[in-house]
Design an enzyme around this catalytic site. Structure first.
Site, PDB file in Angstrom:
ATOM      1  N   LYS A 133       0.859  -1.188   0.000  1.00  8.68           N
ATOM      2  CA  LYS A 133       0.000   0.000   0.000  1.00  8.68           C
ATOM      3  C   LYS A 133       0.885   1.224   0.000  1.00  8.68           C
ATOM      4  O   LYS A 133       2.038   1.162   0.433  1.00  8.68           O
ATOM      5  CB  LYS A 133      -0.872   0.020   1.267  1.00  8.68           C
ATOM      6  CG  LYS A 133      -2.110   0.875   1.136  1.00  8.68           C
ATOM      7  CD  LYS A 133      -3.229   0.116   0.448  1.00  8.68           C
ATOM      8  CE  LYS A 133      -4.453   0.956   0.227  1.00  8.68           C
ATOM      9  NZ  LYS A 133      -5.612   0.120  -0.170  1.00  8.68           N
ATOM     10  N   ASP A 136      -7.106   4.369  -4.362  1.00  4.19           N
ATOM     11  CA  ASP A 136      -7.738   4.230  -3.046  1.00  4.19           C
ATOM     12  C   ASP A 136      -8.335   5.620  -2.784  1.00  4.19           C
ATOM     13  O   ASP A 136      -8.600   6.369  -3.735  1.00  4.19           O
ATOM     14  CB  ASP A 136      -6.712   3.814  -1.973  1.00  4.19           C
ATOM     15  CG  ASP A 136      -7.368   3.335  -0.664  1.00  4.19           C
ATOM     16  OD1 ASP A 136      -7.792   2.182  -0.600  1.00  4.19           O
ATOM     17  OD2 ASP A 136      -7.485   4.143   0.278  1.00  4.19           O
TER      18      ASP A 136
HETATM   19  P1  NDP Z   1     -12.878   7.962  -2.601  1.00  2.00           P
HETATM   20  O1  NDP Z   1     -11.779   8.946  -2.431  1.00  2.00           O
HETATM   21  O2  NDP Z   1     -13.442   7.753  -3.946  1.00  2.00           O
HETATM   22  O3  NDP Z   1     -14.072   8.308  -1.621  1.00  2.00           O
HETATM   23  C1  NDP Z   1     -13.866   8.398  -0.254  1.00  2.00           C
HETATM   24  C2  NDP Z   1     -15.174   8.780   0.412  1.00  2.00           C
HETATM   25  O4  NDP Z   1     -15.031   8.623   1.811  1.00  2.00           O
HETATM   26  C3  NDP Z   1     -15.553  10.235   0.180  1.00  2.00           C
HETATM   27  O5  NDP Z   1     -16.941  10.359   0.198  1.00  2.00           O
HETATM   28  C4  NDP Z   1     -14.905  10.927   1.375  1.00  2.00           C
HETATM   29  O6  NDP Z   1     -15.525  12.145   1.741  1.00  2.00           O
HETATM   30  C5  NDP Z   1     -15.125   9.899   2.464  1.00  2.00           C
HETATM   31  N1  NDP Z   1     -14.043  10.029   3.448  1.00  2.00           N
HETATM   32  C6  NDP Z   1     -12.737   9.790   3.253  1.00  2.00           C
HETATM   33  N2  NDP Z   1     -12.029  10.044   4.352  1.00  2.00           N
HETATM   34  C7  NDP Z   1     -12.917  10.459   5.258  1.00  2.00           C
HETATM   35  C8  NDP Z   1     -12.801  10.863   6.593  1.00  2.00           C
HETATM   36  N3  NDP Z   1     -11.624  10.891   7.224  1.00  2.00           N
HETATM   37  N4  NDP Z   1     -13.939  11.212   7.238  1.00  2.00           N
HETATM   38  C9  NDP Z   1     -15.144  11.180   6.605  1.00  2.00           C
HETATM   39  N5  NDP Z   1     -15.305  10.811   5.330  1.00  2.00           N
HETATM   40  C10 NDP Z   1     -14.219  10.452   4.673  1.00  2.00           C
HETATM   41  O7  NDP Z   1     -12.304   6.587  -2.002  1.00  2.00           O
HETATM   42  P2  NDP Z   1     -12.836   5.094  -2.245  1.00  2.00           P
HETATM   43  O8  NDP Z   1     -14.314   5.095  -2.415  1.00  2.00           O
HETATM   44  O9  NDP Z   1     -11.983   4.470  -3.273  1.00  2.00           O
HETATM   45  O10 NDP Z   1     -12.445   4.396  -0.848  1.00  2.00           O
HETATM   46  C11 NDP Z   1     -13.347   4.302   0.243  1.00  2.00           C
HETATM   47  C12 NDP Z   1     -12.897   3.201   1.175  1.00  2.00           C
HETATM   48  O11 NDP Z   1     -12.892   1.956   0.478  1.00  2.00           O
HETATM   49  C13 NDP Z   1     -11.491   3.339   1.754  1.00  2.00           C
HETATM   50  O12 NDP Z   1     -11.457   2.786   3.050  1.00  2.00           O
HETATM   51  C14 NDP Z   1     -10.658   2.477   0.831  1.00  2.00           C
HETATM   52  O13 NDP Z   1      -9.463   2.033   1.451  1.00  2.00           O
HETATM   53  C15 NDP Z   1     -11.621   1.339   0.588  1.00  2.00           C
HETATM   54  N6  NDP Z   1     -11.388   0.510  -0.596  1.00  2.00           N
HETATM   55  C16 NDP Z   1     -11.286   1.071  -1.825  1.00  2.00           C
HETATM   56  C17 NDP Z   1     -11.101   0.273  -2.935  1.00  2.00           C
HETATM   57  C18 NDP Z   1     -11.080   0.814  -4.306  1.00  2.00           C
HETATM   58  O14 NDP Z   1     -10.990   0.022  -5.239  1.00  2.00           O
HETATM   59  N7  NDP Z   1     -11.151   2.111  -4.519  1.00  2.00           N
HETATM   60  C19 NDP Z   1     -10.931  -1.181  -2.788  1.00  2.00           C
HETATM   61  C20 NDP Z   1     -11.139  -1.670  -1.449  1.00  2.00           C
HETATM   62  C21 NDP Z   1     -11.337  -0.837  -0.409  1.00  2.00           C
HETATM   63  P3  NDP Z   1     -14.754  13.549   1.536  1.00  2.00           P
HETATM   64  O15 NDP Z   1     -14.776  13.817   0.071  1.00  2.00           O
HETATM   65  O16 NDP Z   1     -15.523  14.535   2.342  1.00  2.00           O
HETATM   66  O17 NDP Z   1     -13.356  13.339   2.059  1.00  2.00           O
HETATM   67  O1  2IT Z   2      -7.974  -1.521  -0.557  1.00  2.00           O
HETATM   68  C1  2IT Z   2      -7.929  -2.011  -1.696  1.00  2.00           C
HETATM   69  O2  2IT Z   2      -8.079  -3.225  -1.893  1.00  2.00           O
HETATM   70  C2  2IT Z   2      -7.722  -1.108  -2.832  1.00  2.00           C
HETATM   71  N1  2IT Z   2      -7.638   0.114  -2.646  1.00  2.00           N
HETATM   72  C3  2IT Z   2      -7.582  -1.663  -4.225  1.00  2.00           C
HETATM   73  C4  2IT Z   2      -6.186  -2.140  -4.461  1.00  2.00           C
HETATM   74  C5  2IT Z   2      -5.873  -2.545  -5.878  1.00  2.00           C
HETATM   75  O3  2IT Z   2      -4.690  -2.829  -6.100  1.00  2.00           O
HETATM   76  O4  2IT Z   2      -6.744  -2.592  -6.740  1.00  2.00           O
END
Ligand code: NDP
Ligand code: 2IT
Length: 455
Positions: A135, A175
């Site tokens: 990561k 992420d």
């Molecule tokens: P994005 O940046 O697309 O969206 C993040 C969302 O979460 C936004 O709505 C943001 O709001 C909110 N957020 C982030 N940090 C905070 C915080 N500290 N407090 C309140 N709200 C918060 O990210 P993703 O959707 O890609 O990721 C979301 C989660 O999913 C994370 O935990 C990530 O690790 C996990 N994840 C993502 C994957 C992927 O493929 N993208 C795969 C597996 C897991 P704001 O805009 O106000 O910050």
């Molecule tokens: O938390 C996760 O699994 C991710 N942000 C996706 C990682 C990836 O390599 O697609």
């Protein structure tokens, strides 16, 4: 295989490993939390499989193979110079190249990157797709930055990162704060510096330049499929269920999309400013326009949606009662009081779209109340699984139709659910997906490490 009389020494050993993690990496609270949660599942494995204890596999898996920290200087549109910190933690490569996302958010620290990298080891093992765990990211805050500023930041970040990654070495993706735009800028700089078209060095690319159909949707879709499986084995059905979703980023949006496709109703989305509850169900076209096109806030959604939607500034989304909860924003966003409120509201299943969004005491509340609980390392593995499918397409210079990717994603999610369920049962903890995911993920990594010697 069963937990034997030697469980007590195994537990002592686990406690000693945890104490060493804390001693060696003090003040890394998120990493401690993630390590504790996995370690707490492993005593029965060490008791049943002394060969894994003797080879110090738990000790080794807690220490990253490599950690890279670097300076990221960049200039904003007004010509002011900023300095951020960049991270890449290459945690474990026993099963394949390091694989895991990059997070750009002001809260990113070594502790956050290590917790995420540690989780990623076991998640990636569960996919069965031959990927190790890593990561990275930066404490850069993309909110309010122009495209040109984001581009210059990404170029500076990659100017150091490029020497550590490669299609057979380490393959970053998105992420929080890193989506298609950032992957584009990062890939462009990698290609320029290395003079190589090495599509498999990053995943989450655009469809016309090496990306996979279905990668954008994969995490949210996968989590909904996982939740549906948990309901199915309890004799329940997803269609008709009312669902509370947090976040409004990549994961949340495609969670809402899949929920609606399968006949459930997503009632909420949120961001760090507050949440919106929509009695008619979230209007995804409007939400996508605001989030993906305009890069706006959920407040804008409520203003444009009409009377069915209410915005609660600074509110807590978990106060909305629902049948299913899918936390999809960030770590530790759902604590014990939230869990108690959801249980009072009759929640039947909780599945983590985000990484570690539910605190350990909240997990216990759900489990004690008999709520099905899907831990992120199983439930949100769909994203990285389709990343691995993107790597496969890249290595064959191939491009699969969306239907093929979606059916492989569905098969992977079904398989992960089954493996977690069976493993929990095998170790005397039926229905405990946390135990199942931790043990099954650990066993796969540990067996590979054992076979590969002390490295
Ligand atoms: P994005 O940046 O697309 O969206 C993040 C969302 O979460 C936004 O709505 C943001 O709001 C909110 N957020 C982030 N940090 C905070 C915080 N500290 N407090 C309140 N709200 C918060 O990210 P993703 O959707 O890609 O990721 C979301 C989660 O999913 C994370 O935990 C990530 O690790 C996990 N994840 C993502 C994957 C992927 O493929 N993208 C795969 C597996 C897991 P704001 O805009 O106000 O910050
Ligand atoms: O938390 C996760 O699994 C991710 N942000 C996706 C990682 C990836 O390599 O697609």
């Amino acid at each position: 295989m069963s937990a034997t009389a030697s469980a007590a020494p195994a537990r002592d050993r686990i406690d000693a490993v945890y104490a060493e993690v804390v001693r060696r990496s003090p003040a890394e609270q998120e990493f401690h939390q993630a390590a504790r949660e996995v370690l707490d599942s492993l005593a029965p494995v060490l008791a049943a499989r002394p060969e894994l204890a003797e080879a110090a596999l738990v000790e080794r898996v807690c220490e990253p193979e490599r950690q890279v920290l670097f300076r990221v200087p960049w200039q904003d549109d007004a010509g002011r110079t900023h300095v951020n910190r960049g991270f890449r933690v290459e945690f474990n490569s026993a099963l394949g190249p390091y694989k895991g996302g990059l997070r750009f958010h002001p809260s990113v620290s070594l502790s956050v990157v290590k917790f995420l990298g540690f989780e990623q080891i076991f998640k990636n093992a569960l996919t069965g797709l031959g990927i190790g765990g890593g990561k990275g990211g930066s404490d850069f805050d993309p909110h309010g930055r122009s495209d040109a500023e984001v581009m210059r930041f990404c170029q500076s970040f990659m100017t150091e990162l490029y020497r550590h990654i490669g299609e057979s070495t380490d393959v970053p993706a998105g992420d929080i704060g890193v989506g298609g735009r950032e992957i584009g800028y990062l890939f462009g700089q990698y290609r320029r510096i290395t003079n190589r078209w090495e599509a498999g060095v990053l995943t989450g690319k655009g469809l016309s330049w090496g990306g996979s159909a279905g990668r954008t949707e994969a995490t949210g879709y996968g989590n909904v499929l996982f939740a549906a499986e948990m309901l199915r084995v309890r004799g329940e059905d997803l269609p008709g269920q009312q669902v509370v979703v947090s976040g409004s980023g990549n994961v949340a949006l495609y969670t809402v999309e899949k929920l609606h496709e399968l006949g459930a109703r997503a009632l909420t989305v949120s961001d760090s400013g507050g949440y919106v509850v929509d009695d008619k169900g979230i209007d995804l076209d409007l939400l996508k326009q605001i989030k993906e096109v305009e890069r706006g806030r959920v407040k804008d959604y409520a203003e444009r949606r009409g009377t069915s939607a209410t915005y609660v500034a600074g509110g807590n989304v978990w106060e909305v009662p629902a049948d299913v909860a899918l936390p999809s924003a960030t770590q530790n966003e759902l604590d014990i009081a939230d869990a108690l409120a959801l249980v009072r509201g009759g929640v039947k299943a909780v599945s983590e779209g985000a990484n570690m969004p539910v605190t350990p005491s909240a997990v216990k509340v759900f489990q004690d109340a008999g709520v099905a609980f899907g831990p992120g390392k199983a439930a949100n593995a769909g994203g990285v699984a389709v990343s691995a499918l993107e790597m496969r397409q890249n290595s064959g210079r191939d491009s699969w139709p969306r239907e093929r990717v979606e059916s492989e994603l569905a098969a992977v999610m079904r398989d992960i659910h089954e493996v977690c369920r069976n493993t929990a049962e095998r170790y005397g903890a039926p229905g405990d997906y946390v135990m199942g995911a931790n043990i099954a993920g650990f066993e796969r990594v540990a067996e590979a490490m054992l076979a590969q010697g002390v490295v």
